[in-house]
Design a protein around this motif. Structure first.
Motif, PDB file in Angstrom:
ATOM      1  N   PRO A   1       0.796  -1.238   0.000  1.00 33.48           N
ATOM      2  CA  PRO A   1       0.000   0.000   0.000  1.00 33.48           C
ATOM      3  C   PRO A   1       0.823   1.281   0.000  1.00 33.48           C
ATOM      4  O   PRO A   1       0.306   2.349  -0.330  1.00 33.48           O
ATOM      5  CB  PRO A   1      -0.832  -0.122   1.282  1.00 33.48           C
ATOM      6  CG  PRO A   1      -0.949  -1.596   1.520  1.00 33.48           C
ATOM      7  CD  PRO A   1       0.374  -2.140   1.099  1.00 33.48           C
ATOM      8  N   THR A   2       2.108   1.207   0.348  1.00 34.56           N
ATOM      9  CA  THR A   2       2.952   2.399   0.334  1.00 34.56           C
ATOM     10  C   THR A   2       3.571   2.648  -1.037  1.00 34.56           C
ATOM     11  O   THR A   2       4.214   3.687  -1.240  1.00 34.56           O
ATOM     12  CB  THR A   2       4.075   2.300   1.380  1.00 34.56           C
ATOM     13  OG1 THR A   2       5.017   1.294   0.981  1.00 34.56           O
ATOM     14  CG2 THR A   2       3.513   1.969   2.753  1.00 34.56           C
ATOM     15  N   GLY A   3       3.406   1.699  -1.965  1.00 35.65           N
ATOM     16  CA  GLY A   3       3.902   1.886  -3.321  1.00 35.65           C
ATOM     17  C   GLY A   3       5.209   1.207  -3.644  1.00 35.65           C
ATOM     18  O   GLY A   3       5.731   1.364  -4.758  1.00 35.65           O
ATOM     19  N   ASN A   4       5.772   0.439  -2.720  1.00 39.03           N
ATOM     20  CA  ASN A   4       6.955  -0.345  -3.063  1.00 39.03           C
ATOM     21  C   ASN A   4       6.582  -1.365  -4.137  1.00 39.03           C
ATOM     22  O   ASN A   4       5.552  -2.049  -4.011  1.00 39.03           O
ATOM     23  CB  ASN A   4       7.498  -1.065  -1.827  1.00 39.03           C
ATOM     24  CG  ASN A   4       8.058  -0.112  -0.799  1.00 39.03           C
ATOM     25  OD1 ASN A   4       8.813   0.798  -1.130  1.00 39.03           O
ATOM     26  ND2 ASN A   4       7.685  -0.302   0.460  1.00 39.03           N
ATOM     27  N   LEU A   5       7.400  -1.478  -5.182  1.00 40.73           N
ATOM     28  CA  LEU A   5       7.026  -2.281  -6.347  1.00 40.73           C
ATOM     29  C   LEU A   5       8.012  -3.411  -6.628  1.00 40.73           C
ATOM     30  O   LEU A   5       9.222  -3.275  -6.434  1.00 40.73           O
ATOM     31  CB  LEU A   5       6.951  -1.402  -7.596  1.00 40.73           C
ATOM     32  CG  LEU A   5       6.000  -0.202  -7.562  1.00 40.73           C
ATOM     33  CD1 LEU A   5       6.044   0.521  -8.912  1.00 40.73           C
ATOM     34  CD2 LEU A   5       4.584  -0.619  -7.223  1.00 40.73           C
ATOM     35  N   VAL A   6       7.448  -4.517  -7.119  1.00 39.73           N
ATOM     36  CA  VAL A   6       8.225  -5.642  -7.633  1.00 39.73           C
ATOM     37  C   VAL A   6       7.754  -5.918  -9.055  1.00 39.73           C
ATOM     38  O   VAL A   6       6.549  -6.039  -9.298  1.00 39.73           O
ATOM     39  CB  VAL A   6       8.060  -6.907  -6.765  1.00 39.73           C
ATOM     40  CG1 VAL A   6       8.857  -8.065  -7.359  1.00 39.73           C
ATOM     41  CG2 VAL A   6       8.497  -6.644  -5.340  1.00 39.73           C
ATOM     42  N   PHE A   7       8.698  -5.997  -9.994  1.00 41.19           N
ATOM     43  CA  PHE A   7       8.383  -6.289 -11.391  1.00 41.19           C
ATOM     44  C   PHE A   7       8.833  -7.706 -11.720  1.00 41.19           C
ATOM     45  O   PHE A   7       9.720  -8.260 -11.074  1.00 41.19           O
ATOM     46  CB  PHE A   7       9.089  -5.296 -12.317  1.00 41.19           C
ATOM     47  CG  PHE A   7       8.727  -3.867 -12.060  1.00 41.19           C
ATOM     48  CD1 PHE A   7       7.632  -3.282 -12.662  1.00 41.19           C
ATOM     49  CD2 PHE A   7       9.489  -3.087 -11.191  1.00 41.19           C
ATOM     50  CE1 PHE A   7       7.289  -1.961 -12.418  1.00 41.19           C
ATOM     51  CE2 PHE A   7       9.166  -1.763 -10.940  1.00 41.19           C
ATOM     52  CZ  PHE A   7       8.062  -1.203 -11.553  1.00 41.19           C
ATOM     53  N   ARG A   8       8.223  -8.270 -12.765  1.00 41.80           N
ATOM     54  CA  ARG A   8       8.601  -9.616 -13.190  1.00 41.80           C
ATOM     55  C   ARG A   8       9.374  -9.571 -14.503  1.00 41.80           C
ATOM     56  O   ARG A   8       8.893  -9.085 -15.512  1.00 41.80           O
ATOM     57  CB  ARG A   8       7.363 -10.507 -13.370  1.00 41.80           C
ATOM     58  CG  ARG A   8       7.033 -11.330 -12.136  1.00 41.80           C
ATOM     59  CD  ARG A   8       5.863 -12.267 -12.358  1.00 41.80           C
ATOM     60  NE  ARG A   8       6.164 -13.321 -13.308  1.00 41.80           N
ATOM     61  CZ  ARG A   8       6.836 -14.424 -13.010  1.00 41.80           C
ATOM     62  NH1 ARG A   8       7.339 -14.564 -11.790  1.00 41.80           N
ATOM     63  NH2 ARG A   8       7.040 -15.355 -13.910  1.00 41.80           N
ATOM     64  N   LYS A   9      10.607 -10.050 -14.439  1.00 34.65           N
ATOM     65  CA  LYS A   9      11.424 -10.330 -15.615  1.00 34.65           C
ATOM     66  C   LYS A   9      11.480  -9.165 -16.593  1.00 34.65           C
ATOM     67  O   LYS A   9      11.871  -8.063 -16.242  1.00 34.65           O
ATOM     68  CB  LYS A   9      10.950 -11.631 -16.242  1.00 34.65           C
ATOM     69  CG  LYS A   9      11.043 -12.793 -15.243  1.00 34.65           C
ATOM     70  CD  LYS A   9      10.684 -14.129 -15.817  1.00 34.65           C
ATOM     71  CE  LYS A   9      10.828 -15.211 -14.748  1.00 34.65           C
ATOM     72  NZ  LYS A   9      10.516 -16.557 -15.254  1.00 34.65           N
ATOM     73  N   THR A  10      11.064  -9.374 -17.849  1.00 32.06           N
ATOM     74  CA  THR A  10      11.230  -8.346 -18.877  1.00 32.06           C
ATOM     75  C   THR A  10      10.479  -7.062 -18.543  1.00 32.06           C
ATOM     76  O   THR A  10      10.863  -5.976 -19.006  1.00 32.06           O
ATOM     77  CB  THR A  10      10.771  -8.879 -20.244  1.00 32.06           C
ATOM     78  OG1 THR A  10      11.423 -10.127 -20.494  1.00 32.06           O
ATOM     79  CG2 THR A  10      11.119  -7.919 -21.363  1.00 32.06           C
ATOM     80  N   ALA A  11       9.424  -7.144 -17.754  1.00 33.86           N
ATOM     81  CA  ALA A  11       8.669  -5.942 -17.373  1.00 33.86           C
ATOM     82  C   ALA A  11       9.517  -4.977 -16.553  1.00 33.86           C
ATOM     83  O   ALA A  11       9.144  -3.824 -16.367  1.00 33.86           O
ATOM     84  CB  ALA A  11       7.427  -6.337 -16.585  1.00 33.86           C
ATOM     85  N   ARG A  12      10.666  -5.445 -16.094  1.00 35.34           N
ATOM     86  CA  ARG A  12      11.543  -4.596 -15.286  1.00 35.34           C
ATOM     87  C   ARG A  12      12.416  -3.686 -16.156  1.00 35.34           C
ATOM     88  O   ARG A  12      13.050  -2.765 -15.647  1.00 35.34           O
ATOM     89  CB  ARG A  12      12.426  -5.488 -14.407  1.00 35.34           C
ATOM     90  CG  ARG A  12      13.207  -4.745 -13.337  1.00 35.34           C
ATOM     91  CD  ARG A  12      14.003  -5.720 -12.493  1.00 35.34           C
ATOM     92  NE  ARG A  12      14.914  -5.025 -11.585  1.00 35.34           N
ATOM     93  CZ  ARG A  12      15.816  -5.651 -10.840  1.00 35.34           C
ATOM     94  NH1 ARG A  12      15.911  -6.973 -10.891  1.00 35.34           N
ATOM     95  NH2 ARG A  12      16.619  -4.968 -10.055  1.00 35.34           N
ATOM     96  N   ASN A  13      12.462  -3.933 -17.473  1.00 35.01           N
ATOM     97  CA  ASN A  13      13.359  -3.156 -18.328  1.00 35.01           C
ATOM     98  C   ASN A  13      13.046  -1.671 -18.327  1.00 35.01           C
ATOM     99  O   ASN A  13      13.901  -0.840 -18.055  1.00 35.01           O
ATOM    100  CB  ASN A  13      13.286  -3.678 -19.771  1.00 35.01           C
ATOM    101  CG  ASN A  13      14.053  -4.969 -19.948  1.00 35.01           C
ATOM    102  OD1 ASN A  13      14.641  -5.459 -18.995  1.00 35.01           O
ATOM    103  ND2 ASN A  13      14.038  -5.524 -21.129  1.00 35.01           N
TER     104      ASN A  13
END
Length: 234
Positions: free
Chosen positions: A162-174
């Motif tokens: 809820p604070t906005g910390n983000l995790v991306f998966r694989k190619t979406a992190r580019n």
């Protein structure tokens, strides 16, 4: 401050205006903020400039905004797979600013770090270098590229708290992290919102300080190029 909104339209409420510069995440069809793009389409806002690695395809991604003539200019590194993009560009209806892929990512990251410009060898001696400042460093020629400071960032992440910390998966992190960084306001759509404290700090790809609004939703998993072969006879 509550960053979680009930829908993409609510998350964009009060942020859209004609003629704005929007930084959009995504790489090919991976990590495209499709819910937010649909909400932008429905809003009717026009004369938009998009800084994005690519323009999606016809009927998906930024391509849906090209079809409705809501995009005035693209700042991109790859513009294939989109027939309407090609038609508008060749007919003079769409402005295009080509960027080498790494340069575009660094321009976004630089904007997010408050850096107005930087020098790179990429593009020296090509049309990319035309009209740009040239300088010599250690006997090598470099050109100056400007950081991108977008009015709005729209990105897609795998998980958020809820604070906005983000995790991306694989190619979406580019491209999603640098795109998120360079916007004055950043709106993110996610597949899952987890409780505060549930994310291992070492797995967070982008801290919540960059994120202003979050929306959770269902996403379509498209494949840009499907290549198959006939099953071998047993």
């Amino acid at each position: 401050m509550d960053k979680v909104y009930g829908s993409a339209a609510e998350a964009l409420d009060g942020l859209l205006q004609d003629g704005m510069l929007i930084a959009a995440g995504g790489f090919g069809l991976c990590g495209i903020p499709e819910l937010l793009l649909n909400a932008i389409k429905d809003s009717g806002v026009k004369d938009l400039t998009f800084a994005s690695n690519n323009a999606g395809v016809d009927e998906f991604g930024i391509g849906i905004l090209l079809q409705t003539r809501q995009v005035k200019k693209m700042m991109s590194s790859y513009v294939g797979e989109n027939a309407e993009f090609m038609r508008q560009y060749l007919s003079g209806e769409l402005e295009l600013e080509f960027n080498p892929q790494g340069t575009l990512a660094e321009r976004m990251r630089a904007g997010g770090c408050g850096i107005p410009g930087f020098y790179t060898k990429t593009g020296v001696g090509t049309v990319i270098a035309e009209g740009k400042d040239h300088r010599e460093f250690n006997g090598e020629t470099y050109i100056m590229e400007e950081g991108i400071f977008a009015d709005l960032s729209i990105v897609k992440a795998w998980k958020a708290d809820p604070t906005g910390n983000l995790v991306f998966r694989k190619t979406a992190r580019n491209f999603n992290p640098p795109a998120a960084m360079c916007g004055r306001t950043c709106v993110v759509e996610v597949e899952e919102i987890v409780p505060t404290g549930a994310l291992d700090p070492d797995t967070i790809h982008l801290p919540g300080i960059y994120v202003h609004r979050i929306v959770q939703g269902e996403h379509e998993k498209r494949i840009e190029q499907r290549t198959t072969r006939q099953k071998e006879a047993s």
